[in-house]
Design an enzyme around this catalytic site. Structure first.
Site, PDB file in Angstrom:
ATOM      1  N   GLY A 278      -5.598   0.905   7.522  1.00  0.00           N
ATOM      2  CA  GLY A 278      -6.086  -0.450   7.739  1.00  0.00           C
ATOM      3  C   GLY A 278      -7.015  -0.460   8.934  1.00  0.00           C
ATOM      4  O   GLY A 278      -7.193   0.561   9.616  1.00  0.00           O
TER       5      GLY A 278
ATOM      6  N   ASP B 107     -10.833  -4.560  -1.449  1.00  0.00           N
ATOM      7  CA  ASP B 107      -9.819  -4.187  -0.453  1.00  0.00           C
ATOM      8  C   ASP B 107     -10.392  -3.269   0.609  1.00  0.00           C
ATOM      9  O   ASP B 107     -10.907  -2.205   0.289  1.00  0.00           O
ATOM     10  CB  ASP B 107      -8.688  -3.466  -1.196  1.00  0.00           C
TER      11      ASP B 107
ATOM     12  N   ASP C 204       0.848  -1.193   0.000  1.00  0.00           N
ATOM     13  CA  ASP C 204       0.000   0.000   0.000  1.00  0.00           C
ATOM     14  C   ASP C 204       0.882   1.241   0.000  1.00  0.00           C
ATOM     15  O   ASP C 204       1.456   1.591   1.019  1.00  0.00           O
ATOM     16  CB  ASP C 204      -0.895   0.017   1.240  1.00  0.00           C
TER      17      ASP C 204
ATOM     18  N   HIS D 134      -0.352  -1.154  -4.859  1.00  0.00           N
ATOM     19  CA  HIS D 134      -1.565  -0.326  -4.873  1.00  0.00           C
ATOM     20  C   HIS D 134      -1.134   1.123  -4.645  1.00  0.00           C
ATOM     21  O   HIS D 134      -0.780   1.511  -3.539  1.00  0.00           O
ATOM     22  CB  HIS D 134      -2.511  -0.800  -3.769  1.00  0.00           C
TER      23      HIS D 134
HETATM   24  C1  DX5 Z   1      -6.318   0.906   2.913  1.00  0.00           C
HETATM   25  C2  DX5 Z   1      -5.532  -0.120   2.156  1.00  0.00           C
HETATM   26  C3  DX5 Z   1      -5.867  -1.536   2.528  1.00  0.00           C
HETATM   27  C4  DX5 Z   1      -5.720  -1.847   3.988  1.00  0.00           C
HETATM   28  C5  DX5 Z   1      -6.373  -3.168   4.269  1.00  0.00           C
HETATM   29  O1  DX5 Z   1      -6.256   2.120   2.287  1.00  0.00           O
HETATM   30  O2  DX5 Z   1      -5.697   0.041   0.789  1.00  0.00           O
HETATM   31  O3  DX5 Z   1      -5.086  -2.435   1.765  1.00  0.00           O
HETATM   32  O4  DX5 Z   1      -4.387  -1.866   4.331  1.00  0.00           O
HETATM   33  O5  DX5 Z   1      -6.382  -3.390   5.628  1.00  0.00           O
HETATM   34  P1  DX5 Z   1      -7.648  -4.023   6.376  1.00  0.00           P
HETATM   35  O6  DX5 Z   1      -7.810  -5.404   5.797  1.00  0.00           O
HETATM   36  O7  DX5 Z   1      -7.200  -4.031   7.813  1.00  0.00           O
HETATM   37  O8  DX5 Z   1      -8.814  -3.153   6.124  1.00  0.00           O
END
Ligand code: DX5
Length: 211
Positions: A144, A171, A34, A63
């Site tokens: 996250g 995601d 990320d 990403h």
């Molecule tokens: C948020 C990111 C996600 C995040 C996913 O902007 O793109 O990839 O890290 O984490 P979780 O699964 O904890 O939502």
């Protein structure tokens, strides 16, 4: 349809990064990086100079949550990115999107385009046939550990009906409950951070997310 599981390294313990990667390597399909610039999203994560130290056999899925994705392509390709995804919201014109798709392809990586929760599927009608994957964000990007936004499920179904062979990645807030909903809606690639890295038995949680 095989469901791919893509752990997001953002939720891992960066003090033990290589151990964390090793703990999922035999069970997951891709590894998501990320990349946040503190501008497109209200958080700052890491760039290629840091990411290049992550050693893994898993395909790297980058990403890009950045305002200028074109500036990041070469450096992430150079550290081995197999998939690079940019956000539709920061590349508004068809011309610029096509140029970016070509630039990513030139590196040998496959191409994804991402949609924030409030961005409709129609916003990418101009280039959806030219990308390998659409990333449907199920949280507002930047952090996250957020809660899955259920109102994105009809977007996944719409994409699946319109594009039966397209890879659809989801995601944000993916756990054993939302994973079922996302799969049923038509997703075939699930990104998960906190639900994987907050538990010790990662093989088990990954198999539950895969269904
Ligand atoms: C948020 C990111 C996600 C995040 C996913 O902007 O793109 O990839 O890290 O984490 P979780 O699964 O904890 O939502």
């Amino acid at each position: 349809m095989k469901i791919l599981i893509t752990p997001s390294i953002l939720a891992a313990d960066f003090g033990r990064l290589q151990e964390e990667v090793a703990s999922i390597e035999q069970h997951a399909d891709w590894l998501q990086l990320d990349v946040m610039d503190g501008h497109f999203v209200p958080n700052l994560s890491f760039g290629a100079p840091v990411a290049k130290w992550i050693k893994t056999l898993l395909p790297l899925d980058v990403h890009l949550m950045v305002t200028n994705p074109a500036d990041r392509i070469i450096e992430f390709a150079a550290i081995g990115a197999k998939h690079i995804t940019f956000h539709a919201e920061v590349v508004p014109t068809t011309e610029a999107r096509k140029a970016l798709i070509q630039a990513i392809r030139k590196t040998g990586a496959t191409v994804g385009i991402a949609l924030n929760p409030d961005t409709p599927v129609q916003a990418i009608d101009d280039v959806v046939a030219e990308v390998d994957m659409v990333l449907v964000m199920s949280v507002h990007p930047g952090f996250g550990g957020q809660t899955f936004i259920g109102s994105v499920l009809p977007k996944i179904t719409e994409l699946r009906i319109k594009h039966p062979r397209l890879m659809i990645q989801v995601d944000g807030g993916i756990d054993t409950v939302s994973a079922v909903k996302a799969r049923e809606a038509g997703a075939d690639n699930l990104v998960a951070g906190s639900s994987i890295f907050s538990v010790s038995d990662r093989a088990h949680i990954i198999s539950l997310l895969r269904g």
